[in-house]
Design a protein around this motif. Sequence first.
Motif, PDB file in Angstrom:
ATOM      1  N   ASP A 196       6.844  -3.853 -10.802  1.00  0.00           N
ATOM      2  CA  ASP A 196       7.876  -3.220  -9.977  1.00  0.00           C
ATOM      3  C   ASP A 196       7.570  -1.774  -9.610  1.00  0.00           C
ATOM      4  O   ASP A 196       8.013  -1.294  -8.571  1.00  0.00           O
ATOM      5  CB  ASP A 196       9.228  -3.260 -10.692  1.00  0.00           C
ATOM      6  N   PRO A 241       3.136  -1.050  -6.752  1.00  0.00           N
ATOM      7  CA  PRO A 241       3.498  -0.411  -5.476  1.00  0.00           C
ATOM      8  C   PRO A 241       3.037   1.054  -5.407  1.00  0.00           C
ATOM      9  O   PRO A 241       2.538   1.506  -4.384  1.00  0.00           O
ATOM     10  CB  PRO A 241       5.026  -0.513  -5.441  1.00  0.00           C
ATOM     11  N   TRP A 242       3.179   1.795  -6.524  1.00  0.00           N
ATOM     12  CA  TRP A 242       2.731   3.184  -6.571  1.00  0.00           C
ATOM     13  C   TRP A 242       1.212   3.255  -6.379  1.00  0.00           C
ATOM     14  O   TRP A 242       0.703   4.067  -5.628  1.00  0.00           O
ATOM     15  CB  TRP A 242       3.143   3.809  -7.900  1.00  0.00           C
ATOM     16  N   GLN A 301      -0.053   2.686  -2.859  1.00  0.00           N
ATOM     17  CA  GLN A 301       0.189   3.813  -1.956  1.00  0.00           C
ATOM     18  C   GLN A 301      -0.915   4.857  -2.100  1.00  0.00           C
ATOM     19  O   GLN A 301      -1.164   5.620  -1.186  1.00  0.00           O
ATOM     20  CB  GLN A 301       1.538   4.467  -2.258  1.00  0.00           C
ATOM     21  N   HIS A 334      -6.114  -3.252   0.378  1.00  0.00           N
ATOM     22  CA  HIS A 334      -5.279  -4.190  -0.388  1.00  0.00           C
ATOM     23  C   HIS A 334      -6.085  -5.312  -0.874  1.00  0.00           C
ATOM     24  O   HIS A 334      -6.754  -6.044  -0.593  1.00  0.00           O
ATOM     25  CB  HIS A 334      -4.120  -4.722   0.419  1.00  0.00           C
TER      26      HIS A 334
END
Length: 160
Positions: A30, A34-35, A38, A160
């Motif tokens: 979570d 995601p961090w 980025q 990614h």
Amino acid sequence: MIDLLAWVISIAMIGVSVEVHYRAMTLISDRFIPWGLQRFDARRTLLLAMMALMLGHFAEIGLYGLALHAMSLFPQFGSLAGTFDGKVGDFVYYSAVNYTSLGYGEVYPVGPIRVLAVTECLTGLMMIGWSTSFTYLKMEQLWQARAAKVAGGHAGQDTH
């Protein structure tokens, strides 16, 4: 009665392990991934996620080592024997060997403490399998995102 208490401690440790592992994976999934995406490419993000999973395993091993040590303070539970000095580090070492099912055999449990040792081995197998499936699912998500980005005209970038 002491055997029953050994089982209760073992079941409690299963719950602790599942909770630690679940929290580690939730944090990774979570917040961390995601961090990481980025700031880094998928490879670095996955590497850092794997390191975080390893920290979860190390925490579980340490907690089992402490539980083994605590039980050994009461002679009725038994203790560990073999090439063993009785230091906390010895309990953590045995815990790591047991958790991973490596089983060198130079240290072994004697008495009701064996229940915790067996429970740790089974729990370790389950947690390692859980980490494996989690890693596979996260890698699949990363590859799908990468494929979508490549299909969208960003070929040559490995973000990614």
